[in-house]
Design a protein around this motif. Structure first.
Motif, PDB file in Angstrom:
ATOM      1  N   GLY A 188     -29.034 -35.779   4.438  1.00  0.00           N
ATOM      2  CA  GLY A 188     -30.242 -35.160   4.964  1.00  0.00           C
ATOM      3  C   GLY A 188     -30.570 -35.656   6.363  1.00  0.00           C
ATOM      4  N   SER A 189     -30.484 -36.975   6.555  1.00  0.00           N
ATOM      5  CA  SER A 189     -30.769 -37.539   7.881  1.00  0.00           C
ATOM      6  C   SER A 189     -29.716 -37.125   8.897  1.00  0.00           C
ATOM      7  N   LEU A 190     -28.446 -37.105   8.472  1.00  0.00           N
ATOM      8  CA  LEU A 190     -27.373 -36.693   9.385  1.00  0.00           C
ATOM      9  C   LEU A 190     -27.515 -35.222   9.758  1.00  0.00           C
ATOM     10  N   ALA A 191     -27.927 -34.395   8.778  1.00  0.00           N
ATOM     11  CA  ALA A 191     -28.163 -32.969   9.070  1.00  0.00           C
ATOM     12  C   ALA A 191     -29.319 -32.810  10.050  1.00  0.00           C
ATOM     13  N   LEU A 192     -30.361 -33.630   9.880  1.00  0.00           N
ATOM     14  CA  LEU A 192     -31.498 -33.577  10.789  1.00  0.00           C
ATOM     15  C   LEU A 192     -31.075 -33.954  12.206  1.00  0.00           C
ATOM     16  N   GLY A 197     -29.864 -32.450  17.589  1.00  0.00           N
ATOM     17  CA  GLY A 197     -28.945 -32.504  18.724  1.00  0.00           C
ATOM     18  C   GLY A 197     -28.710 -31.126  19.327  1.00  0.00           C
ATOM     19  N   VAL A 198     -28.515 -30.131  18.468  1.00  0.00           N
ATOM     20  CA  VAL A 198     -28.309 -28.761  18.950  1.00  0.00           C
ATOM     21  C   VAL A 198     -29.563 -28.258  19.670  1.00  0.00           C
ATOM     22  N   ALA A 199     -30.733 -28.528  19.076  1.00  0.00           N
ATOM     23  CA  ALA A 199     -31.990 -28.071  19.685  1.00  0.00           C
ATOM     24  C   ALA A 199     -32.223 -28.749  21.039  1.00  0.00           C
ATOM     25  N   ILE A 200     -31.923 -30.045  21.113  1.00  0.00           N
ATOM     26  CA  ILE A 200     -32.126 -30.789  22.367  1.00  0.00           C
ATOM     27  C   ILE A 200     -31.184 -30.280  23.459  1.00  0.00           C
ATOM     28  N   THR A 240     -38.022 -31.566   3.708  1.00  0.00           N
ATOM     29  CA  THR A 240     -37.143 -30.630   2.989  1.00  0.00           C
ATOM     30  C   THR A 240     -35.738 -31.200   2.835  1.00  0.00           C
ATOM     31  N   LEU A 241     -35.251 -31.866   3.888  1.00  0.00           N
ATOM     32  CA  LEU A 241     -33.896 -32.420   3.874  1.00  0.00           C
ATOM     33  C   LEU A 241     -33.820 -33.784   3.202  1.00  0.00           C
ATOM     34  N   GLY A 242     -34.962 -34.346   2.823  1.00  0.00           N
ATOM     35  CA  GLY A 242     -34.969 -35.668   2.200  1.00  0.00           C
ATOM     36  C   GLY A 242     -34.767 -36.785   3.210  1.00  0.00           C
ATOM     37  N   SER A 243     -35.161 -36.558   4.469  1.00  0.00           N
ATOM     38  CA  SER A 243     -35.038 -37.578   5.501  1.00  0.00           C
ATOM     39  C   SER A 243     -36.395 -38.226   5.744  1.00  0.00           C
ATOM     40  N   GLU A 244     -36.486 -39.053   6.806  1.00  0.00           N
ATOM     41  CA  GLU A 244     -37.694 -39.804   7.093  1.00  0.00           C
ATOM     42  C   GLU A 244     -38.429 -39.225   8.301  1.00  0.00           C
ATOM     43  N   LEU A 245     -39.764 -39.343   8.263  1.00  0.00           N
ATOM     44  CA  LEU A 245     -40.604 -38.876   9.358  1.00  0.00           C
ATOM     45  C   LEU A 245     -40.273 -39.606  10.658  1.00  0.00           C
TER      46      LEU A 245
END
Length: 398
Positions: A188-192, A197-200, A240-245
């Motif tokens: 989840g964190s790696l997907a985030l 990265g793509v958005a930036i 949603t992805l189970g990552s951290e704020l």
């Protein structure tokens, strides 16, 4: 009830800010005083306020805003350009080497201090927590000494920014693995990071065709509204992805840093909203949850405090000795001392580690105490040790 919580917290943040400015040379950051205010009015003090859902929600929003502002501070173009154009060892190269040494030394320090039976994954989380640096202290201190534009200042700033960047990714990835019990918990964190990265890379190019003036207005404030929308959207995506704020908000800050021009008064507006209103809720909540009885009831946690402080300073000062050939021993040690300042991120990472069961409440309190000690000592010692910049000397002579 909600109004009373907001009223008390706002009063506390105002008192902390005024008190911090009254101190000689503002030696103690207002954030430390906000934590102290939370302790004073909390269950271990006057008992005027207790941790609860309302304060927790406000603190979470404040933390997200704090990490967004931290992301705004990073100039990716500057970091990459410095690495390509410098003729000798670049600030970015030195910063990378110092950051890697810091993590290695933090891991070794945690291994020496903790129970030998501590799981390797938990040791890794301790290493990440002890590798953090407070950009919120480093940046203004370097700027105050007029060192930000030179190689020395750029190296120190790059090291602090890299420490924040990699720490946020690492704590999110490791927390996902601990919670899920499997390596897949990091996906989840790696997907985030991948989406971020793509958005930036892509969004600033698409928005470059729109004049910034079209996105600015004193009444509707489109850039500010966009920034807040991005913060909450990435927070929802992280959930949603189970990552951290912490990671989501930081990536949002990086993205907005590529959209909002440097020097724009809208950056100042975001900082005013953050530091002036919502961020103090996070630090006051840290004080409310600071469990003094648990800390003093645990001899193990109390003994860890001096050990953690020693590791926190050693794992920054020793890697900073790499700066000796370029800047001399005194300035190298001064850099290590300043980079030893911890505050927002170590508190946040420690809070995450407590929530997922890696740290108990007593050890979490010990980490918060380490943050307060380092945040109070590091800027003071740096100012005593660092040599004045040529610009500062010229002004003094004039």
């Amino acid at each position: 009830m909600i109004i009373s919580v907001i009223a008390l917290a706002c009063a506390g943040s105002a008192i902390a800010a005024i008190a911090a400015r009254w101190m000689p040379r503002a030696l103690v950051p207002a954030l430390v005083l906000e934590i102290a205010f939370g302790i004073a009015i909390g269950p271990n003090g006057l008992d005027l306020m207790e941790p609860g859902p309302t304060m927790e929600l406000l603190a979470r929003i404040g933390f997200g805003m704090l990490m967004l502002i931290a992301g705004l501070e990073i100039d990716l173009d500057m970091l990459l350009a410095r690495g390509r154009k410098a003729e000798r060892t670049s600030p970015l190269t030195l910063a990378l080497a110092m950051s890697l040494l810091t993590v290695a030394m933090a891991g070794a320090g945690a291994w020496l201090l903790l129970d030998p039976a501590t799981p390797p994954l938990h040791l890794a989380i301790y290493a990440v927590i002890l590798s953090t640096t407070s950009v919120g202290i480093v940046v203004p201190t370097i700027q105050e000494r007029r060192l930000a534009d030179g190689p020395y200042g750029q190296t120190v700033l790059s090291t602090a920014l890299l420490a924040d960047f990699f720490t946020m990714i690492a704590i999110s990835v490791l927390a996902g693995i601990v919670v899920s019990g499997r390596a897949e918990g990091a996906l989840g964190s790696l997907a985030l990071v991948a989406v971020g990265g793509v958005a930036i890379w892509l969004l600033p190019k698409l928005l470059a065709r729109i004049p910034v003036t079209r996105l600015d207005s004193r009444t509707s404030l489109p850039l500010i509204r966009l920034s807040l929308a991005v913060l909450f959207l990435v927070a929802w995506l992280a959930e949603t992805l189970g990552s951290e704020l912490v990671l989501a908000a930081f990536l949002a800050g990086l993205l907005l840093g590529r959209i909002i021009p440097r020097g724009s008064h809208r950056r100042e507006t975001l900082e005013a909203i953050g530091y002036g209103f919502i961020v103090p809720f996070f630090f006051i909540n840290v004080g409310l949850k600071f469990d003094i009885p648990a800390l003093f009831a645990s001899p193990t946690a109390l003994l860890l405090v001096p050990g953690f402080v020693a590791v926190a300073f050693a794992n920054k000062i020793i890697p900073s000795l790499l700066l000796i050939p370029a800047h001399g021993r005194r300035m190298a040690v001064a850099a290590g001392i300043l980079l030893s300042a911890r505050l927002s991120l170590i508190v946040a990472a420690s809070d995450i580690a407590t929530r997922i069961g890696v740290l108990d409440t007593a050890t979490n309190a010990a980490m918060v105490l380490v943050a307060i000690i380092s945040a109070a000592l590091a800027p003071l010692l740096f100012n005593l040790l660092a040599e004045p910049s040529p610009t500062t000397l010229a002004k003094a002579e004039a």
